[in-house]
Motif scaffolding. Structure first.
Motif, PDB file in Angstrom:
ATOM      1  N   ASP A 112       0.874  -1.170   0.000  1.00  0.00           N
ATOM      2  CA  ASP A 112       0.000   0.000   0.000  1.00  0.00           C
ATOM      3  C   ASP A 112       0.914   1.223   0.000  1.00  0.00           C
ATOM      4  O   ASP A 112       1.668   1.435   0.952  1.00  0.00           O
ATOM      5  N   VAL A 113       0.867   2.007  -1.075  1.00  0.00           N
ATOM      6  CA  VAL A 113       1.777   3.144  -1.227  1.00  0.00           C
ATOM      7  C   VAL A 113       0.969   4.409  -1.505  1.00  0.00           C
ATOM      8  O   VAL A 113      -0.185   4.341  -1.943  1.00  0.00           O
ATOM      9  N   PRO A 114       1.565   5.576  -1.285  1.00  0.00           N
ATOM     10  CA  PRO A 114       0.850   6.822  -1.600  1.00  0.00           C
ATOM     11  C   PRO A 114       0.560   6.947  -3.092  1.00  0.00           C
ATOM     12  O   PRO A 114       1.358   6.512  -3.927  1.00  0.00           O
ATOM     13  N   GLU A 115      -0.571   7.558  -3.402  1.00  0.00           N
ATOM     14  CA  GLU A 115      -0.916   7.777  -4.808  1.00  0.00           C
ATOM     15  C   GLU A 115      -0.008   8.846  -5.399  1.00  0.00           C
ATOM     16  O   GLU A 115       0.265   9.869  -4.761  1.00  0.00           O
ATOM     17  N   PRO A 116       0.474   8.662  -6.640  1.00  0.00           N
ATOM     18  CA  PRO A 116       1.325   9.684  -7.253  1.00  0.00           C
ATOM     19  C   PRO A 116       0.512  10.918  -7.630  1.00  0.00           C
ATOM     20  O   PRO A 116      -0.699  10.836  -7.857  1.00  0.00           O
ATOM     21  N   ALA A 117       1.184  12.051  -7.697  1.00  0.00           N
ATOM     22  CA  ALA A 117       0.544  13.302  -8.120  1.00  0.00           C
ATOM     23  C   ALA A 117       1.243  13.811  -9.365  1.00  0.00           C
ATOM     24  O   ALA A 117       2.474  13.747  -9.472  1.00  0.00           O
ATOM     25  N   ALA A 118       0.460  14.301 -10.315  1.00  0.00           N
ATOM     26  CA  ALA A 118       1.019  14.814 -11.563  1.00  0.00           C
ATOM     27  C   ALA A 118       1.504  16.244 -11.373  1.00  0.00           C
ATOM     28  O   ALA A 118       0.754  17.109 -10.913  1.00  0.00           O
ATOM     29  N   ILE A 138       8.832   0.987  -7.710  1.00  0.00           N
ATOM     30  CA  ILE A 138       7.659   0.364  -8.310  1.00  0.00           C
ATOM     31  C   ILE A 138       8.027   0.070  -9.759  1.00  0.00           C
ATOM     32  O   ILE A 138       8.227   1.004 -10.551  1.00  0.00           O
ATOM     33  N   PRO A 139       8.186  -1.192 -10.140  1.00  0.00           N
ATOM     34  CA  PRO A 139       8.580  -1.501 -11.520  1.00  0.00           C
ATOM     35  C   PRO A 139       7.465  -1.165 -12.505  1.00  0.00           C
ATOM     36  O   PRO A 139       6.352  -0.814 -12.132  1.00  0.00           O
ATOM     37  N   GLY A 140       7.792  -1.352 -13.774  1.00  0.00           N
ATOM     38  CA  GLY A 140       6.788  -1.189 -14.822  1.00  0.00           C
ATOM     39  C   GLY A 140       6.970   0.073 -15.615  1.00  0.00           C
ATOM     40  O   GLY A 140       6.822   1.171 -15.081  1.00  0.00           O
ATOM     41  N   GLY A 141       7.278  -0.069 -16.901  1.00  0.00           N
ATOM     42  CA  GLY A 141       7.574   1.090 -17.730  1.00  0.00           C
ATOM     43  C   GLY A 141       6.452   1.529 -18.645  1.00  0.00           C
ATOM     44  O   GLY A 141       6.611   2.519 -19.365  1.00  0.00           O
ATOM     45  N   GLU A 142       5.303   0.848 -18.621  1.00  0.00           N
ATOM     46  CA  GLU A 142       4.244   1.185 -19.574  1.00  0.00           C
ATOM     47  C   GLU A 142       2.884   0.834 -18.996  1.00  0.00           C
ATOM     48  O   GLU A 142       2.735  -0.159 -18.284  1.00  0.00           O
ATOM     49  N   VAL A 143       1.917   1.676 -19.295  1.00  0.00           N
ATOM     50  CA  VAL A 143       0.552   1.454 -18.815  1.00  0.00           C
ATOM     51  C   VAL A 143      -0.437   1.857 -19.895  1.00  0.00           C
ATOM     52  O   VAL A 143      -0.132   2.670 -20.781  1.00  0.00           O
ATOM     53  N   VAL A 144      -1.638   1.300 -19.789  1.00  0.00           N
ATOM     54  CA  VAL A 144      -2.762   1.760 -20.585  1.00  0.00           C
ATOM     55  C   VAL A 144      -3.908   2.012 -19.624  1.00  0.00           C
ATOM     56  O   VAL A 144      -4.103   1.274 -18.654  1.00  0.00           O
ATOM     57  N   GLY A 145      -4.630   3.102 -19.847  1.00  0.00           N
ATOM     58  CA  GLY A 145      -5.706   3.434 -18.919  1.00  0.00           C
ATOM     59  C   GLY A 145      -6.405   4.715 -19.322  1.00  0.00           C
ATOM     60  O   GLY A 145      -6.414   5.102 -20.500  1.00  0.00           O
ATOM     61  N   ARG A 146      -6.981   5.398 -18.322  1.00  0.00           N
ATOM     62  CA  ARG A 146      -7.784   6.596 -18.567  1.00  0.00           C
ATOM     63  C   ARG A 146      -7.191   7.800 -17.858  1.00  0.00           C
ATOM     64  O   ARG A 146      -6.709   7.704 -16.729  1.00  0.00           O
ATOM     65  N   GLY A 177       7.025   2.713 -12.147  1.00  0.00           N
ATOM     66  CA  GLY A 177       5.769   3.046 -11.494  1.00  0.00           C
ATOM     67  C   GLY A 177       4.544   2.431 -12.124  1.00  0.00           C
ATOM     68  O   GLY A 177       3.420   2.706 -11.697  1.00  0.00           O
ATOM     69  N   GLY A 178       4.735   1.574 -13.139  1.00  0.00           N
ATOM     70  CA  GLY A 178       3.585   1.048 -13.866  1.00  0.00           C
ATOM     71  C   GLY A 178       2.822  -0.049 -13.161  1.00  0.00           C
ATOM     72  O   GLY A 178       1.620  -0.216 -13.389  1.00  0.00           O
ATOM     73  N   TYR A 179       3.475  -0.814 -12.297  1.00  0.00           N
ATOM     74  CA  TYR A 179       2.798  -1.911 -11.605  1.00  0.00           C
ATOM     75  C   TYR A 179       1.988  -1.338 -10.438  1.00  0.00           C
ATOM     76  O   TYR A 179       2.280  -1.556  -9.265  1.00  0.00           O
ATOM     77  N   ALA A 180       0.944  -0.608 -10.757  1.00  0.00           N
ATOM     78  CA  ALA A 180       0.188   0.102  -9.720  1.00  0.00           C
ATOM     79  C   ALA A 180      -1.200   0.454 -10.244  1.00  0.00           C
ATOM     80  O   ALA A 180      -1.475   0.350 -11.445  1.00  0.00           O
ATOM     81  N   GLU A 181      -2.059   0.903  -9.338  1.00  0.00           N
ATOM     82  CA  GLU A 181      -3.410   1.302  -9.729  1.00  0.00           C
ATOM     83  C   GLU A 181      -3.428   2.637 -10.456  1.00  0.00           C
ATOM     84  O   GLU A 181      -4.324   2.885 -11.268  1.00  0.00           O
ATOM     85  N   ARG A 182      -2.456   3.493 -10.178  1.00  0.00           N
ATOM     86  CA  ARG A 182      -2.330   4.769 -10.872  1.00  0.00           C
ATOM     87  C   ARG A 182      -0.858   5.061 -11.122  1.00  0.00           C
ATOM     88  O   ARG A 182       0.011   4.649 -10.344  1.00  0.00           O
ATOM     89  N   ALA A 183      -0.597   5.775 -12.206  1.00  0.00           N
ATOM     90  CA  ALA A 183       0.779   6.092 -12.581  1.00  0.00           C
ATOM     91  C   ALA A 183       0.821   7.461 -13.230  1.00  0.00           C
ATOM     92  O   ALA A 183      -0.195   7.972 -13.741  1.00  0.00           O
ATOM     93  N   VAL A 184       2.002   8.053 -13.234  1.00  0.00           N
ATOM     94  CA  VAL A 184       2.208   9.374 -13.810  1.00  0.00           C
ATOM     95  C   VAL A 184       3.176   9.262 -14.993  1.00  0.00           C
ATOM     96  O   VAL A 184       4.189   8.569 -14.910  1.00  0.00           O
ATOM     97  N   ALA A 185       2.846   9.950 -16.073  1.00  0.00           N
ATOM     98  CA  ALA A 185       3.704   9.973 -17.252  1.00  0.00           C
ATOM     99  C   ALA A 185       3.909  11.410 -17.698  1.00  0.00           C
ATOM    100  O   ALA A 185       3.040  12.272 -17.509  1.00  0.00           O
ATOM    101  N   HIS A 186       5.052  11.687 -18.302  1.00  0.00           N
ATOM    102  CA  HIS A 186       5.281  12.988 -18.929  1.00  0.00           C
ATOM    103  C   HIS A 186       4.422  13.075 -20.199  1.00  0.00           C
ATOM    104  O   HIS A 186       4.325  12.108 -20.968  1.00  0.00           O
ATOM    105  N   ALA A 187       3.816  14.210 -20.423  1.00  0.00           N
ATOM    106  CA  ALA A 187       2.830  14.367 -21.488  1.00  0.00           C
ATOM    107  C   ALA A 187       3.316  13.945 -22.876  1.00  0.00           C
ATOM    108  O   ALA A 187       2.534  13.353 -23.641  1.00  0.00           O
TER     109      ALA A 187
END
Length: 317
Positions: free
Chosen positions: A19-25, A60-68, A82-92
């Protein structure tokens, strides 16, 4: 939020749900609610700290995500980690909308492994019509796409190396002209036999060690070998410069991270791959979906070469 976070380096056993803090954009970033996260072989290197770039814990591993996104767009993104998570942040600049006709799993197969296959053939080896191509791990994420793209772009003969009869059958169904056992012992002879006794023009190599050596020995005059991984975790034998001169052979390296400074090097190939997939010309293979809680199993299966195509994680489970 739920995520896989590692606090020590090691094998699949260090992958545990936390259980980790949610990332912020921040400015210029996009927060994504993750529907599926992609798994890549490079992730196994990152987790054990044998990757090309330095890894810092906790991770948090994971280099790619698909979502909303917050405004409802369906996107695929490269996130670095950071991809192996419920939410992730990416540069636009590294967030792309997924078109209709492309599934979540297919989008994940294309964003990193598809663009890698594209650059291996277009940028690193400059495939020309009629040339022969050897693709290592032909049933894997990159390999299964490279086999199809090589045929689509006019390769004269595509040979895929794979570890089992089932995988060799699959690469033939994807369009390979021949399939060979990728075991290093005797590999050169099997390559030549599969190419009517002739050396091959192009080799896409990601195994390393003896497989690299055998593949180089099967390379034709003016042939090009590009290395983009070391799945065997073994080093190839040193190659004296004279062995490159005799036969006018080329060895190149490719790492997709070197495209990151220029987003068009990712976005332009991805747009082409999306179009090919949406119209049915290209068939990305989604080989397995695992709950987030079974990330360790996914890594173990990947390292043991029990998988085909693209592997994905479902962060809701």
């Amino acid at each position: 939020m739920r995520a896989i976070q590692i606090t020590e380096f090691g094998g699949p056993e260090v992958l545990e749900v936390s259980d980790v803090p949610e990332p912020a954009a921040a400015d210029g970033q996009v927060l994504i609610t993750v529907d599926r996260a992609g798994i890549n072989y490079a992730d196994t290197h990152q987790v054990e700290n044998s990757y090309l770039s330095r890894t810092v814990l906790p991770l948090i591993p994971g280099g790619e995500v698909v979502g909303r996104t917050g405004d409802g767009r369906r996107v695929v993104a490269l996130v670095g980690s950071g991809g192996y998570a419920e939410r992730a942040v990416a540069h636009a600049p590294y967030v792309w909308e997924v078109p209709e006709g492309v599934s979540d799993g297919q989008a994940l197969a294309l964003v990193l492994q598809g663009t890698t296959a594209w650059h291996l053939l277009r940028t690193s080896t400059h495939l020309r019509s009629g040339e022969s191509v050897l693709v290592h791990a032909g049933a894997g994420g990159v390999g299964s796409l490279a086999v199809q793209l090589a045929k689509l772009w006019g390769a004269g003969r595509v040979i895929a190396a794979a570890s089992t009869d089932e995988k060799r059958k699959q690469v033939l169904e994807l369009g390979a002209d021949a399939a060979v056992d990728g075991t290093p012992d005797g590999l050169k002879d099997r390559i030549l036999e599969a190419n009517a006794g002739k050396p091959v023009d192009i080799v896409l190599e990601m195994v390393g060690g003896p497989a690299f050596d055998e593949s180089f020995a099967a390379l034709a005059r003016f042939g090009r070998l590009v290395t983009f991984g070391a799945a065997s975790r073994q080093a190839a034998a040193p190659i004296d410069a004279s062995r490159l001169m005799k036969g006018s052979k080329t060895i190149a390296g490719f790492w997709l991270a070197d495209c990151f400074r220029e987003p068009a090097l990712l976005g332009d190939p991805l747009a082409e791959l999306f179009d090919l997939t949406a119209n049915g010309t290209l068939r990305p293979i989604v080989g397995g979906e695992y709950p987030l809680s079974e990330a360790a199993t996914a890594h173990a299966d990947l390292r043991a070469r029990r998988t085909v195509g693209k592997l994905v994680l479902d962060p809701t489970r």
